[in-house]
Write an enzyme that holds these catalytic residues in place. Sequence first.
Site, PDB file in Angstrom:
ATOM      1  N   SER A  92      -3.730  -5.588   3.836  1.00 52.22           N
ATOM      2  CA  SER A  92      -3.429  -4.634   4.764  1.00 52.22           C
ATOM      3  C   SER A  92      -1.891  -4.608   4.845  1.00 52.22           C
ATOM      4  CB  SER A  92      -4.121  -5.099   6.224  1.00 52.22           C
ATOM      5  OG  SER A  92      -3.812  -4.031   7.219  1.00 52.22           O
ATOM      6  N   MET A  93      -1.411  -5.017   5.930  1.00 53.58           N
ATOM      7  CA  MET A  93       0.199  -5.122   6.070  1.00 53.58           C
ATOM      8  C   MET A  93       0.809  -5.957   4.922  1.00 53.58           C
ATOM      9  SD  MET A  93       2.682  -6.608   8.976  1.00 53.58           S
ATOM     10  CE  MET A  93       2.527  -8.275   8.560  1.00 53.58           C
TER      11      MET A  93
END
Length: 244
Positions: A92-93
């Site tokens: 994700s991030m």
Amino acid sequence: MPDTPWLPGFSGETGAVPRLVCLHHAGGTAATYQGWQRHLAGVAQVVPVLLPGRDRHVRARPHAGLEPLADELAETLIAHGLADRYAFFGHSMGALLAYELSCRLRDRGHGEPLHLFVSGSRAPHLYGPAQVSDAEVLSAAGQHAVPESAVLRADLALCDSYAWTPRRPLRCPVTAFRGSDDPLANAVEVEAWRSYTQGSLVVRQVAGGHFFLAGAGRSRVLNALRAELAVFRSAADKGEPLCP
């Protein structure tokens, strides 16, 4: 070599295997990658990163932007000898941060990662204001026991304020993992990573939603990582150069 809260558990020791630098999701910790070394023993040295504002790094204030975060982390990796014979895994991030680090290390003359593994993430140009609402992310996080916190909201703000800067594609191969039911990174958004490398892109779909690493999909991801990283271990054993 000085100890640093960025790299909990990293001893500075090196061996024949490449280092797999692992970057956690928004609101996460290095514990995301607990147990990975046991599964990847012999093919990689797992090096989890801990971002500021949590656990033993709690005294450091979270960065106001993803770019300065990437700048400081790149310098940390260089200082600790992690800018060669390395691969990135980011969820994700963490995937977005892994991409930014790859570009920075390349541009500073340290070479690209041997392989970039991105997980649960749309391509970088699809991040930024109004791409995905905080409510959607918080809903996905809540379904998987990721507590809402000031750290989580600070991390989400990094993604919201991020503005991709066009750069030449990487040369290293990219593997993108996607949860079959992930509402935050659909098939088209994950396929868009293809334009970020001159090498190959392999998209691997696993069962689960955005946090498939916490479920049954984790085993499939680890098996794929082991197979990909074993190629570099084999090359090292033969005395062949490790390069993307």
